[in-house]
Motif scaffolding. Sequence first.
Motif, PDB file in Angstrom:
ATOM      1  N   TYR A  43      41.854  42.531  43.992  1.00 59.63           N
ATOM      2  CA  TYR A  43      42.762  41.616  43.309  1.00 59.63           C
ATOM      3  C   TYR A  43      44.138  41.672  43.949  1.00 59.63           C
ATOM      4  O   TYR A  43      44.651  42.750  44.242  1.00 59.63           O
ATOM      5  CB  TYR A  43      42.908  41.991  41.831  1.00 59.63           C
ATOM      6  CG  TYR A  43      41.650  41.832  41.015  1.00 59.63           C
ATOM      7  CD1 TYR A  43      40.751  42.887  40.879  1.00 59.63           C
ATOM      8  CD2 TYR A  43      41.359  40.634  40.372  1.00 59.63           C
ATOM      9  CE1 TYR A  43      39.591  42.750  40.126  1.00 59.63           C
ATOM     10  CE2 TYR A  43      40.200  40.483  39.619  1.00 59.63           C
ATOM     11  CZ  TYR A  43      39.330  41.543  39.510  1.00 59.63           C
ATOM     12  OH  TYR A  43      38.182  41.396  38.756  1.00 59.63           O
ATOM     13  N   SER A  57      50.926  42.830  45.919  1.00 56.20           N
ATOM     14  CA  SER A  57      50.265  44.130  45.850  1.00 56.20           C
ATOM     15  C   SER A  57      48.770  43.860  45.714  1.00 56.20           C
ATOM     16  O   SER A  57      48.363  42.808  45.217  1.00 56.20           O
ATOM     17  CB  SER A  57      50.785  44.969  44.678  1.00 56.20           C
ATOM     18  OG  SER A  57      50.706  44.242  43.459  1.00 56.20           O
ATOM     19  N   GLN A  67      35.401  51.224  36.668  1.00 52.42           N
ATOM     20  CA  GLN A  67      36.608  51.997  36.937  1.00 52.42           C
ATOM     21  C   GLN A  67      37.856  51.142  36.800  1.00 52.42           C
ATOM     22  O   GLN A  67      37.798  49.917  36.884  1.00 52.42           O
ATOM     23  CB  GLN A  67      36.554  52.595  38.351  1.00 52.42           C
ATOM     24  CG  GLN A  67      35.401  53.553  38.567  1.00 52.42           C
ATOM     25  CD  GLN A  67      35.427  54.160  39.962  1.00 52.42           C
ATOM     26  OE1 GLN A  67      36.444  54.131  40.657  1.00 52.42           O
ATOM     27  NE2 GLN A  67      34.308  54.731  40.363  1.00 52.42           N
ATOM     28  N   ALA A  68      38.982  51.811  36.610  1.00 51.41           N
ATOM     29  CA  ALA A  68      40.259  51.109  36.585  1.00 51.41           C
ATOM     30  C   ALA A  68      40.643  50.681  37.999  1.00 51.41           C
ATOM     31  O   ALA A  68      40.228  51.306  38.987  1.00 51.41           O
ATOM     32  CB  ALA A  68      41.344  52.019  36.008  1.00 51.41           C
ATOM     33  N   PRO A  69      41.421  49.636  38.116  1.00 51.51           N
ATOM     34  CA  PRO A  69      41.913  49.223  39.441  1.00 51.51           C
ATOM     35  C   PRO A  69      42.754  50.329  40.070  1.00 51.51           C
ATOM     36  O   PRO A  69      43.393  51.125  39.372  1.00 51.51           O
ATOM     37  CB  PRO A  69      42.765  47.990  39.130  1.00 51.51           C
ATOM     38  CG  PRO A  69      42.238  47.469  37.831  1.00 51.51           C
ATOM     39  CD  PRO A  69      41.837  48.690  37.065  1.00 51.51           C
ATOM     40  N   GLN A  71      38.911  47.564  42.787  1.00 54.25           N
ATOM     41  CA  GLN A  71      38.265  47.959  41.549  1.00 54.25           C
ATOM     42  C   GLN A  71      36.759  48.070  41.753  1.00 54.25           C
ATOM     43  O   GLN A  71      36.102  47.109  42.140  1.00 54.25           O
ATOM     44  CB  GLN A  71      38.557  46.963  40.418  1.00 54.25           C
ATOM     45  CG  GLN A  71      38.023  47.441  39.076  1.00 54.25           C
ATOM     46  CD  GLN A  71      38.310  46.471  37.940  1.00 54.25           C
ATOM     47  OE1 GLN A  71      38.302  45.257  38.116  1.00 54.25           O
ATOM     48  NE2 GLN A  71      38.558  46.990  36.742  1.00 54.25           N
ATOM     49  N   GLY A 101      42.320  35.695  41.065  1.00 52.26           N
ATOM     50  CA  GLY A 101      41.045  35.742  40.370  1.00 52.26           C
ATOM     51  C   GLY A 101      40.102  36.829  40.862  1.00 52.26           C
ATOM     52  O   GLY A 101      39.079  37.099  40.216  1.00 52.26           O
ATOM     53  N   LEU A 147      45.681  50.840  43.193  1.00 45.69           N
ATOM     54  CA  LEU A 147      46.601  50.207  44.139  1.00 45.69           C
ATOM     55  C   LEU A 147      46.262  50.652  45.551  1.00 45.69           C
ATOM     56  O   LEU A 147      46.186  51.855  45.819  1.00 45.69           O
ATOM     57  CB  LEU A 147      48.039  50.607  43.774  1.00 45.69           C
ATOM     58  CG  LEU A 147      49.161  50.099  44.674  1.00 45.69           C
ATOM     59  CD1 LEU A 147      49.299  48.583  44.565  1.00 45.69           C
ATOM     60  CD2 LEU A 147      50.480  50.787  44.313  1.00 45.69           C
ATOM     61  N   TYR A 161      44.785  45.512  44.800  1.00 45.01           N
ATOM     62  CA  TYR A 161      44.079  46.505  43.981  1.00 45.01           C
ATOM     63  C   TYR A 161      42.586  46.458  44.292  1.00 45.01           C
ATOM     64  O   TYR A 161      42.007  45.374  44.424  1.00 45.01           O
ATOM     65  CB  TYR A 161      44.319  46.240  42.488  1.00 45.01           C
ATOM     66  CG  TYR A 161      45.797  46.221  42.176  1.00 45.01           C
ATOM     67  CD1 TYR A 161      46.534  45.064  42.356  1.00 45.01           C
ATOM     68  CD2 TYR A 161      46.456  47.388  41.806  1.00 45.01           C
ATOM     69  CE1 TYR A 161      47.906  45.059  42.145  1.00 45.01           C
ATOM     70  CE2 TYR A 161      47.822  47.394  41.598  1.00 45.01           C
ATOM     71  CZ  TYR A 161      48.543  46.221  41.775  1.00 45.01           C
ATOM     72  OH  TYR A 161      49.896  46.227  41.582  1.00 45.01           O
ATOM     73  N   ASN A 220      48.261  40.578  43.447  1.00 43.95           N
ATOM     74  CA  ASN A 220      49.198  40.414  42.344  1.00 43.95           C
ATOM     75  C   ASN A 220      50.585  40.133  42.890  1.00 43.95           C
ATOM     76  O   ASN A 220      50.993  40.702  43.905  1.00 43.95           O
ATOM     77  CB  ASN A 220      49.229  41.671  41.470  1.00 43.95           C
ATOM     78  CG  ASN A 220      50.240  41.549  40.343  1.00 43.95           C
ATOM     79  OD1 ASN A 220      51.418  41.867  40.516  1.00 43.95           O
ATOM     80  ND2 ASN A 220      49.800  41.062  39.206  1.00 43.95           N
ATOM     81  N   PHE A 224      47.990  37.811  38.476  1.00 46.25           N
ATOM     82  CA  PHE A 224      46.861  38.300  39.256  1.00 46.25           C
ATOM     83  C   PHE A 224      46.058  37.140  39.833  1.00 46.25           C
ATOM     84  O   PHE A 224      45.894  36.094  39.175  1.00 46.25           O
ATOM     85  CB  PHE A 224      45.919  39.146  38.386  1.00 46.25           C
ATOM     86  CG  PHE A 224      46.425  40.527  38.083  1.00 46.25           C
ATOM     87  CD1 PHE A 224      47.085  40.786  36.886  1.00 46.25           C
ATOM     88  CD2 PHE A 224      46.257  41.563  38.992  1.00 46.25           C
ATOM     89  CE1 PHE A 224      47.561  42.058  36.604  1.00 46.25           C
ATOM     90  CE2 PHE A 224      46.726  42.836  38.714  1.00 46.25           C
ATOM     91  CZ  PHE A 224      47.383  43.083  37.523  1.00 46.25           C
TER      92      PHE A 224
END
Lengths: 124, 102
Positions: B86, B33, B41-43, B37, B95, B45, B35, B88, B93
Amino acid sequence: QVQLQESGPGLVKPSETLSLTCTVSGGSISSYYWSWIRQPPGKGLEWIGYIYYSGSTNYNPSLKSRVTISVDTSKTQFSLKLSSVTTADTAVYYCAREERQYYYDGRGFMFDLWGRGTLVTVSS
Amino acid sequence: SSELTQDPAVSVALGQTVRITCQGDSLRGYYASWYQQKPGQAPVLVIYGKNNRPSGIPDRFSGSSSGNTASLTITGAQAEDEADYYCNSREVFGGGTKLTVL
């Protein structure tokens, strides 16, 4: 729609226990995995652990000895406790919902909902 | 190893195509998956499973995988795509890759 909100102290002293709660609103806590993820300032994401709504847990091996995640389905909340904190535990802490999909040729896990995150600073 | 490796930084000219890769044993038998960011802010999807996009994610984002490597492709990158990305897999996760749109 389902929303997640972290809450808890923004400042914790070294050697003490960090405690955070994630409230799930607008939906059920059942049938999902619920995770805590953190991000130190200027660094990448680190998964801390998850709890299934039934109560089973799995933790990052690097933090396992210090982490406890619990769930309260009646309050649609799950919580994180991280003991013996040091300055290295200073980070933005996110709660997230994990969904899992199974295909004939593999699996896919994803964090499809995130809280806004809360900064926890470890300092005396 | 449970690590996922990403290039730290990638750049792309506005409107061009860019591929961000993620490599690691955690990807064998599992779909990554991805993400996005943005600062403060929050990541979010953007890609999951077999090249699936959540509602609201533009179709210029796509994903693929082979063996121990997963890729996120942005076809026709826009200025608003500048962000950290990122990967996952199995709660591990990568880097992160900082994408710059020139």
